[in-house]
Scaffold this active site. Sequence first.
Site, PDB file in Angstrom:
ATOM      1  N   ASN A   9       0.871  -1.188   0.000  1.00  0.00           N
ATOM      2  CA  ASN A   9       0.000   0.000   0.000  1.00  0.00           C
ATOM      3  C   ASN A   9       0.906   1.236   0.000  1.00  0.00           C
ATOM      4  O   ASN A   9       1.532   1.547   1.010  1.00  0.00           O
ATOM      5  CB  ASN A   9      -0.888  -0.043   1.255  1.00  0.00           C
ATOM      6  CG  ASN A   9      -1.787   1.178   1.372  1.00  0.00           C
ATOM      7  OD1 ASN A   9      -1.834   2.015   0.472  1.00  0.00           O
ATOM      8  ND2 ASN A   9      -2.492   1.283   2.486  1.00  0.00           N
ATOM      9  N   LYS A  11       0.087   4.276  -0.195  1.00  0.00           N
ATOM     10  CA  LYS A  11      -0.544   5.443   0.443  1.00  0.00           C
ATOM     11  C   LYS A  11      -0.325   6.693  -0.418  1.00  0.00           C
ATOM     12  O   LYS A  11      -0.385   6.596  -1.634  1.00  0.00           O
ATOM     13  CB  LYS A  11      -0.032   5.595   1.873  1.00  0.00           C
ATOM     14  CG  LYS A  11      -0.224   4.290   2.663  1.00  0.00           C
ATOM     15  CD  LYS A  11      -0.004   4.415   4.135  1.00  0.00           C
ATOM     16  CE  LYS A  11      -0.239   3.059   4.804  1.00  0.00           C
ATOM     17  NZ  LYS A  11      -0.115   3.111   6.248  1.00  0.00           N
ATOM     18  N   HIS A  94      -9.629   1.123   5.287  1.00  0.00           N
ATOM     19  CA  HIS A  94      -8.308   1.269   5.908  1.00  0.00           C
ATOM     20  C   HIS A  94      -8.449   2.200   7.111  1.00  0.00           C
ATOM     21  O   HIS A  94      -9.230   3.151   7.076  1.00  0.00           O
ATOM     22  CB  HIS A  94      -7.319   1.840   4.893  1.00  0.00           C
ATOM     23  CG  HIS A  94      -5.905   1.795   5.388  1.00  0.00           C
ATOM     24  ND1 HIS A  94      -5.408   2.725   6.260  1.00  0.00           N
ATOM     25  CD2 HIS A  94      -4.914   0.901   5.170  1.00  0.00           C
ATOM     26  CE1 HIS A  94      -4.153   2.416   6.552  1.00  0.00           C
ATOM     27  NE2 HIS A  94      -3.829   1.313   5.901  1.00  0.00           N
ATOM     28  N   GLU A  96      -6.730   4.556   8.122  1.00  0.00           N
ATOM     29  CA  GLU A  96      -6.527   5.982   7.817  1.00  0.00           C
ATOM     30  C   GLU A  96      -7.807   6.578   7.218  1.00  0.00           C
ATOM     31  O   GLU A  96      -8.085   7.764   7.393  1.00  0.00           O
ATOM     32  CB  GLU A  96      -5.312   6.155   6.894  1.00  0.00           C
ATOM     33  CG  GLU A  96      -4.022   5.983   7.687  1.00  0.00           C
ATOM     34  CD  GLU A  96      -2.857   5.406   6.916  1.00  0.00           C
ATOM     35  OE1 GLU A  96      -2.877   5.398   5.673  1.00  0.00           O
ATOM     36  OE2 GLU A  96      -1.904   4.936   7.570  1.00  0.00           O
ATOM     37  N   GLU A 166      -5.478  -5.209  10.589  1.00  0.00           N
ATOM     38  CA  GLU A 166      -4.495  -4.144  10.784  1.00  0.00           C
ATOM     39  C   GLU A 166      -4.803  -3.415  12.098  1.00  0.00           C
ATOM     40  O   GLU A 166      -5.654  -2.502  12.112  1.00  0.00           O
ATOM     41  CB  GLU A 166      -4.560  -3.138   9.635  1.00  0.00           C
ATOM     42  CG  GLU A 166      -4.142  -3.716   8.296  1.00  0.00           C
ATOM     43  CD  GLU A 166      -3.515  -2.649   7.396  1.00  0.00           C
ATOM     44  OE1 GLU A 166      -2.429  -2.908   6.884  1.00  0.00           O
ATOM     45  OE2 GLU A 166      -4.088  -1.558   7.240  1.00  0.00           O
ATOM     46  N   GLY A 172       2.255   2.216  10.839  1.00  0.00           N
ATOM     47  CA  GLY A 172       3.205   3.309  10.686  1.00  0.00           C
ATOM     48  C   GLY A 172       3.891   3.712  11.981  1.00  0.00           C
ATOM     49  O   GLY A 172       4.485   4.791  12.065  1.00  0.00           O
ATOM     50  N   SER A 212       3.398  -2.135  10.446  1.00  0.00           N
ATOM     51  CA  SER A 212       4.845  -2.044  10.707  1.00  0.00           C
ATOM     52  C   SER A 212       5.637  -3.299  10.328  1.00  0.00           C
ATOM     53  O   SER A 212       6.566  -3.693  11.038  1.00  0.00           O
ATOM     54  CB  SER A 212       5.085  -1.675  12.175  1.00  0.00           C
ATOM     55  OG  SER A 212       4.526  -0.398  12.435  1.00  0.00           O
TER      56      SER A 212
HETATM   57  P1  13P Z   1       2.977   0.282   7.713  1.00  0.00           P
HETATM   58  O1  13P Z   1       3.517  -1.027   7.152  1.00  0.00           O
HETATM   59  O2  13P Z   1       3.725   1.477   7.217  1.00  0.00           O
HETATM   60  O3  13P Z   1       2.829   0.224   9.190  1.00  0.00           O
HETATM   61  O4  13P Z   1       1.497   0.447   7.119  1.00  0.00           O
HETATM   62  C1  13P Z   1       0.635  -0.610   7.192  1.00  0.00           C
HETATM   63  C2  13P Z   1      -0.585  -0.288   6.433  1.00  0.00           C
HETATM   64  O5  13P Z   1      -1.316   0.617   6.783  1.00  0.00           O
HETATM   65  C3  13P Z   1      -0.869  -1.049   5.216  1.00  0.00           C
HETATM   66  O6  13P Z   1      -2.124  -0.759   4.719  1.00  0.00           O
END
Ligand code: 13P
Length: 257
Positions: A9, A11, A94, A96, A166, A172, A212
């Site tokens: 992803n 982002k 997601h 976010e 997740e 993150g 992460s």
């Molecule tokens: P990170 O691997 O940067 O923690 O992000 C995970 C994520 O949100 C994948 O959709």
Amino acid sequence: MGKKLIVGNWKMHLTMQEASLYLHKLMKMISSHRDVETVVAPTILTLQSLSLQVNRRLIKLAAQNCYWRDYGNYTGEVPAAHLRGLVDYVIVGHSERRYVFQERDRDIRLKVQAALRNHLQPILCIGETLQEKTLGETADALHDQLLSGLANVTADEFDRIVIAYEPVWAIGTGESANPADVRRAIKTIRRQIQQLFGKKASTEVRILYGGSITVEKASDYLRIDGIDGLLIGGASLDAYQFIDIIEKAHNSNREGK
Ligand code: 13P
């Protein structure tokens, strides 16, 4: 041992030019493994050109989001209907989207349905917040998000759904969930799916972990009982690291045989 699904992803990273260079590099270096399916989710702007560039036998594309109505006066939105043919998957719910953009359960449910209606495979993200974890409410949070995200999905449609576990606090942050907790969460998810769609669906549904993940940690997660792959943010932005994780997925399947 099933095929592993590795999703990157991106982002809101990688410009059009950077994304194209990345894909070029990835297609040159990636080995085609029958036991690993590789997917990248670039920004919406780059999807059209990357869909012309990508060799879909090696790499598939996902959208990071979609809108649930098929057309209309909805400034700034991109409907699942327009993604049809460009991507195979779409990430829905997601964290976010849930917490930064205040998407509600109803939005997520309608997006899942829009994706299915438009022949896309939804990757439905669920996970507990830090507060829910601290209060011991992880199973309840997963239960509620599954129940609401999958309401109105038929058993036939459910075949096309992927679930991504997740934990919100692990995204993150550099802090990933303990593998034993991930195993427990996956069991909870399968139990819930069994209640909703039956035993066969609960064993066949693909469940990913995200939060992460790094090259160093990937193998520990790929070995977890019941896991079908990973959803990777930061570590997927570097083509070399992403390829290392794909190789680990391939090796974990060989070890598991
Ligand atoms: P990170 O691997 O940067 O923690 O992000 C995970 C994520 O949100 C994948 O959709």
